[in-house]
Scaffold this motif. Sequence first.
Motif, PDB file in Angstrom:
ATOM      1  N   UNK A 165       0.721  -1.068  -0.046  1.00  4.85           N
ATOM      2  CA  UNK A 165       0.099  -0.038   0.084  1.00  4.85           C
ATOM      3  C   UNK A 165       0.808   1.269   0.027  1.00  4.85           C
ATOM      4  N   UNK A 166       1.785   1.228   0.684  1.00  6.04           N
ATOM      5  CA  UNK A 166       2.764   2.196   0.841  1.00  6.04           C
ATOM      6  C   UNK A 166       3.609   2.844  -0.706  1.00  6.04           C
ATOM      7  N   UNK A 167       3.749   1.610  -1.022  1.00  7.11           N
ATOM      8  CA  UNK A 167       4.554   1.728  -2.518  1.00  7.11           C
ATOM      9  C   UNK A 167       3.352   2.234  -3.423  1.00  7.11           C
ATOM     10  N   UNK A 168       2.267   1.581  -3.517  1.00 11.42           N
ATOM     11  CA  UNK A 168       0.957   2.114  -4.389  1.00 11.42           C
ATOM     12  C   UNK A 168       0.788   3.460  -4.294  1.00 11.42           C
ATOM     13  N   UNK A 169       0.945   3.822  -2.774  1.00 11.11           N
ATOM     14  CA  UNK A 169       0.418   5.209  -2.769  1.00 11.11           C
ATOM     15  C   UNK A 169       1.648   6.355  -3.452  1.00 11.11           C
ATOM     16  N   UNK A 170       3.119   5.868  -3.178  1.00 11.56           N
ATOM     17  CA  UNK A 170       3.811   6.776  -3.841  1.00 11.56           C
ATOM     18  C   UNK A 170       3.703   6.752  -5.328  1.00 11.56           C
ATOM     19  N   UNK A 171       3.559   5.701  -5.805  1.00 10.72           N
ATOM     20  CA  UNK A 171       3.384   5.662  -7.362  1.00 10.72           C
ATOM     21  C   UNK A 171       2.379   6.670  -7.751  1.00 10.72           C
ATOM     22  N   UNK A 172       1.200   6.469  -6.870  1.00  8.26           N
ATOM     23  CA  UNK A 172       0.070   7.348  -7.372  1.00  8.26           C
ATOM     24  C   UNK A 172       0.655   8.912  -7.144  1.00  8.26           C
ATOM     25  N   UNK A 173       1.235   9.105  -6.170  1.00  5.61           N
ATOM     26  CA  UNK A 173       1.841  10.566  -6.088  1.00  5.61           C
ATOM     27  C   UNK A 173       2.628  11.091  -6.956  1.00  5.61           C
ATOM     28  N   UNK A 174       3.614  10.121  -7.354  1.00  2.00           N
ATOM     29  CA  UNK A 174       4.628  10.462  -8.198  1.00  2.00           C
ATOM     30  C   UNK A 174       4.173  10.485  -9.604  1.00  2.00           C
ATOM     31  N   UNK A 175       2.955   9.522 -10.057  1.00  6.23           N
ATOM     32  CA  UNK A 175       2.453   9.478 -11.240  1.00  6.23           C
ATOM     33  C   UNK A 175       2.828   8.507 -11.896  1.00  6.23           C
ATOM     34  N   UNK A 176       1.657   7.648 -12.236  1.00  4.25           N
ATOM     35  CA  UNK A 176       1.956   6.319 -12.674  1.00  4.25           C
ATOM     36  C   UNK A 176       2.720   6.279 -14.177  1.00  4.25           C
ATOM     37  N   UNK A 177       2.689   7.399 -14.671  1.00  2.00           N
ATOM     38  CA  UNK A 177       3.360   7.493 -16.150  1.00  2.00           C
ATOM     39  C   UNK A 177       5.131   7.578 -16.221  1.00  2.00           C
ATOM     40  N   UNK A 178       5.307   7.662 -14.826  1.00  2.00           N
ATOM     41  CA  UNK A 178       7.050   7.847 -14.708  1.00  2.00           C
ATOM     42  C   UNK A 178       7.303   6.351 -14.675  1.00  2.00           C
ATOM     43  N   UNK A 179       6.458   5.390 -14.327  1.00  2.00           N
ATOM     44  CA  UNK A 179       6.978   3.860 -14.354  1.00  2.00           C
ATOM     45  C   UNK A 179       6.347   3.242 -15.767  1.00  2.00           C
TER      46      UNK A 179
END
Length: 127
Positions: A81-95
Amino acid sequence: MLDEELKEAAACDEVKAALSVKISRERIGTEIDLMISGNQPVQAMAYISDWKLFWVVFSLHMKHEPEVLEGCDRLCVSYLEATWNLIQLIGQSTFTDKQRRLSLYAAMFLPVRKTMYKDNRGKKIPW
């Protein structure tokens, strides 16, 4: 929200035994990969944990898993969940999709990174 009867049935020892014997590891892996790649991976893994299926789905070769890993499934979901939230914060298009998927798996299994089990000859093997 899932029905309480469904939760109880999924957590039943007979269902756990059937999952581990009747469904191939490859099939389980494919379904888990679809969940992790989907738009609600945290919820999917939380259900698996709530139903007490985490260690059936992500089988360890340990004889005493419940005692050794008590509550660890919830910790794995928390890291996910912490990683999912971080990915959402950064923006999924980053990955890329693959990077996102691998990041989520890595985070989810971080709590068990040092888990060892003994093979049939007593040799310690990393999970």
